[in-house]
Design a protein around this motif. Structure first.
Motif, short mmCIF file in Angstrom:
data_model
loop_
_atom_site.label_atom_id
_atom_site.label_comp_id
_atom_site.label_asym_id
_atom_site.label_seq_id
_atom_site.Cartn_x
_atom_site.Cartn_y
_atom_site.Cartn_z
N MET A 148 32.25 -27.11 77.08
CA MET A 148 33.68 -26.98 76.86
C MET A 148 34.35 -26.59 78.16
O MET A 148 33.73 -25.98 79.03
CB MET A 148 34.00 -25.86 75.85
CG MET A 148 33.55 -26.07 74.45
SD MET A 148 34.12 -24.67 73.42
CE MET A 148 33.15 -24.94 71.98
N THR A 149 35.62 -26.91 78.25
CA THR A 149 36.44 -26.38 79.35
C THR A 149 36.93 -25.00 78.93
O THR A 149 36.81 -24.61 77.76
CB THR A 149 37.65 -27.29 79.60
OG1 THR A 149 38.51 -27.25 78.45
CG2 THR A 149 37.22 -28.72 79.91
N LYS A 150 37.51 -24.25 79.87
CA LYS A 150 38.06 -22.94 79.52
C LYS A 150 39.16 -23.08 78.47
O LYS A 150 39.25 -22.27 77.55
CB LYS A 150 38.62 -22.24 80.76
CG LYS A 150 37.56 -21.64 81.65
CD LYS A 150 38.19 -20.87 82.80
CE LYS A 150 37.13 -20.30 83.70
NZ LYS A 150 37.71 -19.57 84.84
N ASP A 151 40.00 -24.09 78.60
CA ASP A 151 41.06 -24.29 77.61
C ASP A 151 40.49 -24.62 76.24
O ASP A 151 41.00 -24.14 75.21
CB ASP A 151 42.02 -25.40 78.05
CG ASP A 151 42.88 -24.99 79.25
OD1 ASP A 151 43.03 -23.77 79.50
OD2 ASP A 151 43.41 -25.90 79.92
N GLU A 152 39.45 -25.44 76.20
CA GLU A 152 38.83 -25.76 74.91
C GLU A 152 38.17 -24.53 74.30
O GLU A 152 38.24 -24.32 73.09
CB GLU A 152 37.79 -26.88 75.10
CG GLU A 152 38.41 -28.23 75.41
CD GLU A 152 37.41 -29.26 75.87
OE1 GLU A 152 37.67 -30.46 75.66
OE2 GLU A 152 36.36 -28.88 76.44
N LEU A 153 37.54 -23.71 75.13
CA LEU A 153 36.91 -22.49 74.62
C LEU A 153 37.97 -21.55 74.05
O LEU A 153 37.77 -20.94 73.00
CB LEU A 153 36.11 -21.80 75.72
CG LEU A 153 35.39 -20.51 75.34
CD1 LEU A 153 34.44 -20.74 74.17
CD2 LEU A 153 34.65 -19.95 76.53
N LYS A 154 39.11 -21.42 74.71
CA LYS A 154 40.20 -20.57 74.21
C LYS A 154 40.71 -21.11 72.88
O LYS A 154 40.92 -20.35 71.93
CB LYS A 154 41.33 -20.52 75.24
CG LYS A 154 42.58 -19.82 74.77
CD LYS A 154 42.38 -18.32 74.65
CE LYS A 154 43.68 -17.61 74.36
NZ LYS A 154 43.84 -17.21 72.99
N ALA A 155 40.87 -22.42 72.77
CA ALA A 155 41.32 -23.02 71.51
C ALA A 155 40.29 -22.79 70.41
O ALA A 155 40.63 -22.49 69.27
CB ALA A 155 41.58 -24.51 71.69
N PHE A 156 39.00 -22.91 70.76
CA PHE A 156 37.93 -22.67 69.79
C PHE A 156 37.99 -21.22 69.31
O PHE A 156 37.87 -20.96 68.11
CB PHE A 156 36.57 -22.96 70.44
CG PHE A 156 35.41 -22.65 69.55
CD1 PHE A 156 35.03 -23.51 68.54
CD2 PHE A 156 34.69 -21.47 69.73
CE1 PHE A 156 33.96 -23.21 67.72
CE2 PHE A 156 33.62 -21.16 68.91
CZ PHE A 156 33.25 -22.03 67.91
N GLN A 157 38.17 -20.28 70.23
CA GLN A 157 38.26 -18.86 69.85
C GLN A 157 39.40 -18.64 68.88
O GLN A 157 39.24 -17.96 67.85
CB GLN A 157 38.44 -18.00 71.09
CG GLN A 157 38.61 -16.52 70.77
CD GLN A 157 39.00 -15.70 71.99
OE1 GLN A 157 39.43 -16.22 73.01
NE2 GLN A 157 38.84 -14.40 71.87
N ASP A 158 40.56 -19.19 69.16
CA ASP A 158 41.71 -19.01 68.28
C ASP A 158 41.46 -19.61 66.89
O ASP A 158 41.79 -19.01 65.87
CB ASP A 158 42.97 -19.63 68.90
CG ASP A 158 43.45 -18.86 70.13
OD1 ASP A 158 43.07 -17.68 70.30
OD2 ASP A 158 44.21 -19.46 70.93
N GLU A 159 40.84 -20.79 66.85
CA GLU A 159 40.55 -21.42 65.56
C GLU A 159 39.49 -20.65 64.80
O GLU A 159 39.55 -20.54 63.57
CB GLU A 159 40.12 -22.88 65.77
CG GLU A 159 41.27 -23.77 66.21
CD GLU A 159 40.83 -25.21 66.42
OE1 GLU A 159 39.99 -25.70 65.64
OE2 GLU A 159 41.33 -25.83 67.37
#
Length: 193
Positions: A148-159
């Motif tokens: 994942m990219t950092k942005d994708e990881l952040k989105a994953f965390q939020d979800e």
């Protein structure tokens, strides 16, 4: 998000105050918050009995937790010297700050906060095999390796947090048969050693 809950209960609550981090790094306060989560409201006497601590000690730590907004008194249950406490509702999505968001001198408080949490997590990992043997329907684990990219990881965390909030219940609204569950998720780069 459940339809009947205020939106602010689902907003991330970032612990960007070093004093709040220090308050939550204390082992007894962490255990007290866990007990309030597991068993619901309690008094300093009740918590003292569960923790094997004197009432004066638990009262002091309860006042510290109240000072920083982690618990609140239940006035309608309190009378005289007996005060009842519950977890504050703001704690549904509590997150540690990014180290860069703290002054360099305050980063030690963040490190201590994480260290205390890691000790708890290691104890849970050690309990997992026995819990799985006892009832595999209640003990579940998942392992994976993804990119994942950092942005994708952040989105994953939020979800992920939104999913926990949508499916999880507080002690006072849990349906029959619901049990308190420890849920942990952590990520770290697989190519750093």
């Amino acid at each position: 998000m459940k339809d009947d809950e205020p939106q602010e209960l689902h907003e991330p609550y970032v612990l960007d105050d070093p004093e709040r981090l220090k308050a939550l790094a204390h082992p007894m306060r962490r255990r007290m918050l866990t007990l309030l989560n597991l068993h619901g409201p309690a008094t300093s006497t009740t918590l003292g009995e569960l923790l094997g601590a004197k009432t004066g000690t638990t009262s002091y730590h309860l006042r510290q937790l109240e000072k920083y907004g982690f618990i609140e008194e239940i006035p309608e249950r309190s009378s005289g010297r007996e005060r009842w406490w519950r977890r504050a509702p703001i704690l549904r999505d509590m997150r540690a700050p990014h180290p860069d968001d703290l002054a360099p001198g305050d980063r030690a408080a963040l490190e201590e906060f994480h260290r205390a949490g890691y000790e708890e997590d290691l104890a849970l990992v050690e309990r997992f095999p026995a819990a799985y043997r006892a009832d595999p329907d209640w003990a579940w684990g998942s392992r994976g390796l993804v990119r994942m990219t950092k942005d994708e990881l952040k989105a994953f965390q939020d979800e992920y947090v939104a999913l926990l909030l949508r499916h999880g219940h507080q002690a006072d609204d849990a349906p029959p048969g619901a049990r308190p569950l420890y849920v942990r998720l952590f990520t770290l780069p697989a190519d750093d050693g």
